[in-house]
Design a protein around this motif. Structure first.
Motif, PDB file in Angstrom:
ATOM      1  N   LEU A 233       0.825  -1.210   0.000  1.00 33.37           N
ATOM      2  CA  LEU A 233       0.000   0.000   0.000  1.00 33.37           C
ATOM      3  C   LEU A 233       0.858   1.259   0.000  1.00 33.37           C
ATOM      4  O   LEU A 233       0.541   2.240  -0.691  1.00 33.37           O
ATOM      5  CB  LEU A 233      -0.927   0.001   1.213  1.00 33.37           C
ATOM      6  CG  LEU A 233      -2.063  -1.022   1.214  1.00 33.37           C
ATOM      7  CD1 LEU A 233      -2.794  -1.008   2.548  1.00 33.37           C
ATOM      8  CD2 LEU A 233      -3.048  -0.711   0.082  1.00 33.37           C
ATOM      9  N   GLN A 234       1.950   1.241   0.734  1.00 32.52           N
ATOM     10  CA  GLN A 234       2.812   2.413   0.790  1.00 32.52           C
ATOM     11  C   GLN A 234       3.535   2.644  -0.537  1.00 32.52           C
ATOM     12  O   GLN A 234       3.720   3.786  -0.959  1.00 32.52           O
ATOM     13  CB  GLN A 234       3.816   2.261   1.935  1.00 32.52           C
ATOM     14  CG  GLN A 234       3.174   2.353   3.305  1.00 32.52           C
ATOM     15  CD  GLN A 234       4.141   2.044   4.426  1.00 32.52           C
ATOM     16  OE1 GLN A 234       5.128   1.338   4.225  1.00 32.52           O
ATOM     17  NE2 GLN A 234       3.863   2.562   5.611  1.00 32.52           N
ATOM     18  N   ARG A 235       3.934   1.552  -1.200  1.00 30.87           N
ATOM     19  CA  ARG A 235       4.554   1.707  -2.526  1.00 30.87           C
ATOM     20  C   ARG A 235       3.555   2.268  -3.525  1.00 30.87           C
ATOM     21  O   ARG A 235       3.890   3.122  -4.362  1.00 30.87           O
ATOM     22  CB  ARG A 235       5.101   0.358  -3.005  1.00 30.87           C
ATOM     23  CG  ARG A 235       6.380  -0.075  -2.347  1.00 30.87           C
ATOM     24  CD  ARG A 235       7.029  -1.213  -3.113  1.00 30.87           C
ATOM     25  NE  ARG A 235       6.152  -2.384  -3.185  1.00 30.87           N
ATOM     26  CZ  ARG A 235       6.166  -3.375  -2.300  1.00 30.87           C
ATOM     27  NH1 ARG A 235       7.006  -3.340  -1.277  1.00 30.87           N
ATOM     28  NH2 ARG A 235       5.356  -4.410  -2.440  1.00 30.87           N
ATOM     29  N   GLU A 236       2.329   1.756  -3.459  1.00 31.08           N
ATOM     30  CA  GLU A 236       1.301   2.247  -4.378  1.00 31.08           C
ATOM     31  C   GLU A 236       0.995   3.719  -4.121  1.00 31.08           C
ATOM     32  O   GLU A 236       0.815   4.491  -5.060  1.00 31.08           O
ATOM     33  CB  GLU A 236       0.038   1.406  -4.230  1.00 31.08           C
ATOM     34  CG  GLU A 236      -1.026   1.690  -5.280  1.00 31.08           C
ATOM     35  CD  GLU A 236      -2.217   0.772  -5.165  1.00 31.08           C
ATOM     36  OE1 GLU A 236      -3.188   0.974  -5.924  1.00 31.08           O
ATOM     37  OE2 GLU A 236      -2.175  -0.152  -4.314  1.00 31.08           O
ATOM     38  N   ARG A 237       0.958   4.106  -2.860  1.00 31.04           N
ATOM     39  CA  ARG A 237       0.685   5.516  -2.548  1.00 31.04           C
ATOM     40  C   ARG A 237       1.828   6.416  -2.994  1.00 31.04           C
ATOM     41  O   ARG A 237       1.606   7.565  -3.401  1.00 31.04           O
ATOM     42  CB  ARG A 237       0.451   5.682  -1.048  1.00 31.04           C
ATOM     43  CG  ARG A 237       0.025   7.082  -0.658  1.00 31.04           C
ATOM     44  CD  ARG A 237      -0.214   7.223   0.822  1.00 31.04           C
ATOM     45  NE  ARG A 237       0.997   7.024   1.602  1.00 31.04           N
ATOM     46  CZ  ARG A 237       1.086   7.254   2.907  1.00 31.04           C
ATOM     47  NH1 ARG A 237       0.017   7.655   3.575  1.00 31.04           N
ATOM     48  NH2 ARG A 237       2.220   7.045   3.557  1.00 31.04           N
ATOM     49  N   ALA A 238       3.065   5.911  -2.941  1.00 33.90           N
ATOM     50  CA  ALA A 238       4.211   6.719  -3.340  1.00 33.90           C
ATOM     51  C   ALA A 238       4.167   7.082  -4.820  1.00 33.90           C
ATOM     52  O   ALA A 238       4.786   8.076  -5.241  1.00 33.90           O
ATOM     53  CB  ALA A 238       5.508   5.981  -3.016  1.00 33.90           C
ATOM     54  N   ARG A 239       3.440   6.309  -5.613  1.00 34.78           N
ATOM     55  CA  ARG A 239       3.347   6.598  -7.052  1.00 34.78           C
ATOM     56  C   ARG A 239       2.229   7.583  -7.385  1.00 34.78           C
ATOM     57  O   ARG A 239       2.071   7.968  -8.549  1.00 34.78           O
ATOM     58  CB  ARG A 239       3.130   5.292  -7.818  1.00 34.78           C
ATOM     59  CG  ARG A 239       4.322   4.348  -7.766  1.00 34.78           C
ATOM     60  CD  ARG A 239       4.175   3.220  -8.774  1.00 34.78           C
ATOM     61  NE  ARG A 239       3.107   2.307  -8.408  1.00 34.78           N
ATOM     62  CZ  ARG A 239       3.291   1.192  -7.706  1.00 34.78           C
ATOM     63  NH1 ARG A 239       4.512   0.872  -7.272  1.00 34.78           N
ATOM     64  NH2 ARG A 239       2.285   0.403  -7.413  1.00 34.78           N
ATOM     65  N   LYS A 240       1.446   7.963  -6.387  1.00 38.10           N
ATOM     66  CA  LYS A 240       0.328   8.881  -6.622  1.00 38.10           C
ATOM     67  C   LYS A 240       0.737  10.307  -6.261  1.00 38.10           C
ATOM     68  O   LYS A 240       1.621  10.532  -5.446  1.00 38.10           O
ATOM     69  CB  LYS A 240      -0.889   8.463  -5.784  1.00 38.10           C
ATOM     70  CG  LYS A 240      -1.370   7.046  -6.056  1.00 38.10           C
ATOM     71  CD  LYS A 240      -1.843   6.904  -7.488  1.00 38.10           C
ATOM     72  CE  LYS A 240      -2.423   5.524  -7.750  1.00 38.10           C
ATOM     73  NZ  LYS A 240      -1.389   4.490  -7.928  1.00 38.10           N
ATOM     74  N   ARG A 241       0.077  11.244  -6.893  1.00 38.95           N
ATOM     75  CA  ARG A 241       0.340  12.652  -6.598  1.00 38.95           C
ATOM     76  C   ARG A 241      -0.219  12.985  -5.220  1.00 38.95           C
ATOM     77  O   ARG A 241      -1.366  12.699  -4.920  1.00 38.95           O
ATOM     78  CB  ARG A 241      -0.290  13.548  -7.668  1.00 38.95           C
ATOM     79  CG  ARG A 241      -0.020  15.040  -7.454  1.00 38.95           C
ATOM     80  CD  ARG A 241      -0.477  15.831  -8.672  1.00 38.95           C
ATOM     81  NE  ARG A 241      -1.897  15.605  -8.946  1.00 38.95           N
ATOM     82  CZ  ARG A 241      -2.880  16.282  -8.347  1.00 38.95           C
ATOM     83  NH1 ARG A 241      -2.604  17.197  -7.425  1.00 38.95           N
ATOM     84  NH2 ARG A 241      -4.143  16.033  -8.649  1.00 38.95           N
TER      85      ARG A 241
END
Length: 433
Positions: A233-241
């Motif tokens: 989840l943290q990796r996925e959030r890091a790719r979002k603005r």
């Protein structure tokens, strides 16, 4: 009179939910306005504003803002006290040489809730064993909210209530809870003790609890099991603005996962500590200062630390086990069963280094998991030996932690009579030190 917390889940209808959300927004607005006033007064005039200065302006504010009147004077004052406590904690940490964050503004989404600090302005009406009605306010604007919860106290007096706005970590839906402090007679708090055992406990990470008889309680390791999902989840959030809709959604899922871990930990520790105090007449363990145990090994630029990543992993496991929470729960539960809680002074007694057979010091590193005494030949798991040492220390005549038994040449025999304990025994100050 004892104080106990109980939590009720609230079931407001659409109109009541809208009203609660509006009250939450107004409390957050008052909090932010009071924070801005303190900042401006210090920047422009070098003046510090106290809680009493801001409290005295509430009547004038309510004349200009009549929508604040239904919230209640005491609830508004408690919001100002919350800000004052935040500043007190900030300056206390600064004085201690730490680098705390300055009190910050909070949106209504991040504002945790609001409180009524005394019985005025609200009332709890119980219906049966689980049903209840919570009344907030008075007159035509009063909210009669259905509630559901259960506690074991037949005789109690409500003391204060905190309305908490949160999201359910399982469903993700918004919900309201009422955390109520009850003043309960000592007799109503009492729990039935079913056994009269004397137990030495060594709390740890490999196993959550190790007992003097060699039995163990496994460590569930909630954080380690949730780590892969949390990292994804943290990796996925890091790719979002940052600030986007998807970023906020993922932040909410991460927050819900952390809350689910905390709920599982609290439930487990409640069950384990309750079972322990109900079957034991004496519980002996050592003092644990988890704040110092989980201190970072990073060091400074001049003196960098060693094995920083390994120490960070150990710190994560220590905090995940909830050892400080277990001690806190034991402290108040032993008063309800008459159990005696003995906390050994770790630095003075050195349970992990002392031999429970001959009472000599046997130096060991963290990697040495078996206690081997060259003097008496005793061999047993290291944690079991520590649990026996703290139990023998609890059998000292003066019941003071680590003072009588550590001074002896040899420990008391394991067949020594147990300490006299009567029902409803309250631990001494020395025991809870």
């Amino acid at each position: 009179m004892e104080r106990r917390k109980v939590t009720f889940k609230l079931y407001p209808n659409a109109r009541q939910r809208q009203m609660l959300n509006e009250w939450l927004r107004l409390h957050a607005e008052l909090y932010n306005a009071a924070l801005q006033e303190r900042i401006d007064a210090y920047r422009k005039a070098g003046k510090s504003i106290s809680y009493y200065d801001q409290q005295n302006t509430l009547p004038a504010i309510k004349q200009d803002r009549p929508e604040l009147v239904p919230l209640g004077s005491h609830a508004l004052q408690e919001t100002l006290r919350r800000l004052d406590r935040a500043f007190q904690a900030f300056f206390r940490r600064v004085k201690a040489g730490k680098t705390p964050g300055f009190p910050r503004f909070k949106s209504s989404r991040r504002f945790p809730g609001f409180s009524y600090p005394d019985p005025a302005g609200w009332k709890l009406m119980q219906h049966g064993t689980r049903g209840a009605t919570l009344r907030l306010g008075s007159g035509k604007n009063a909210l009669m909210i259905r509630a559901r919860g259960k506690h074991r106290f037949g005789d109690f007096t409500p003391n204060d209530v905190t309305l908490i706005h949160r999201r359910n970590p399982r469903t993700g839906h918004s919900e309201w809870q009422a955390s109520i402090t009850l003043r309960v007679p000592v007799e109503a708090c009492a729990r039935n003790r079913t056994g009269s055992e004397s137990v030495g406990v060594d709390f740890g990470v490999s196993h959550w609890a190790n007992y003097d008889d060699g039995s163990q309680t496994d460590n569930p390791r909630w954080v380690r099991e949730a780590a892969p999902k949390l990292a994804a989840l943290q990796r996925e959030r890091a790719r979002k603005r940052k600030g986007s809709h998807r970023y906020r959604q993922l932040s909410e899922r991460i927050r819900n996962l952390h809350e689910a871990i905390a709920n599982s930990r609290r439930d487990f520790i409640h069950k384990q500590t309750t079972a322990l105090v109900q079957r034991c007449e004496l519980i002996a363990t050592e003092e644990l200062q988890t704040g110092k145990m989980s201190r970072s090994a990073r060091g400074s630029l001049e003196k960098p630390g060693k094995r920083v990543r390994q120490k960070a992993g150990l710190n994560r496991e220590i905090l995940s086990a909830g050892l400080a929470m277990a001690h806190q729960m034991l402290r108040y539960k032993v008063t309800e069963t008459g159990t005696r809680l003995h906390l050994t002074n770790t630095r003075q007694l050195k349970p992990s280094q002392r031999c429970s057979g001959c009472w000599n010091i046997v130096s060991k590193t963290l990697a040495d998991r078996v206690h081997q005494c060259p003097s008496c030949g005793l061999s047993m798991p290291r944690d079991q030996n520590s649990a026996r040492v703290v139990l023998y220390d609890a059998w000292t005549p003066n019941n003071s932690p680590g003072t009588g038994e550590a001074a002896r040449a040899k420990p008391l025999a394991t067949t020594v009579a147990k300490s006299n304990s009567v029902t409803r025994e309250t631990p001494t100050t020395a025991d809870l030190a």
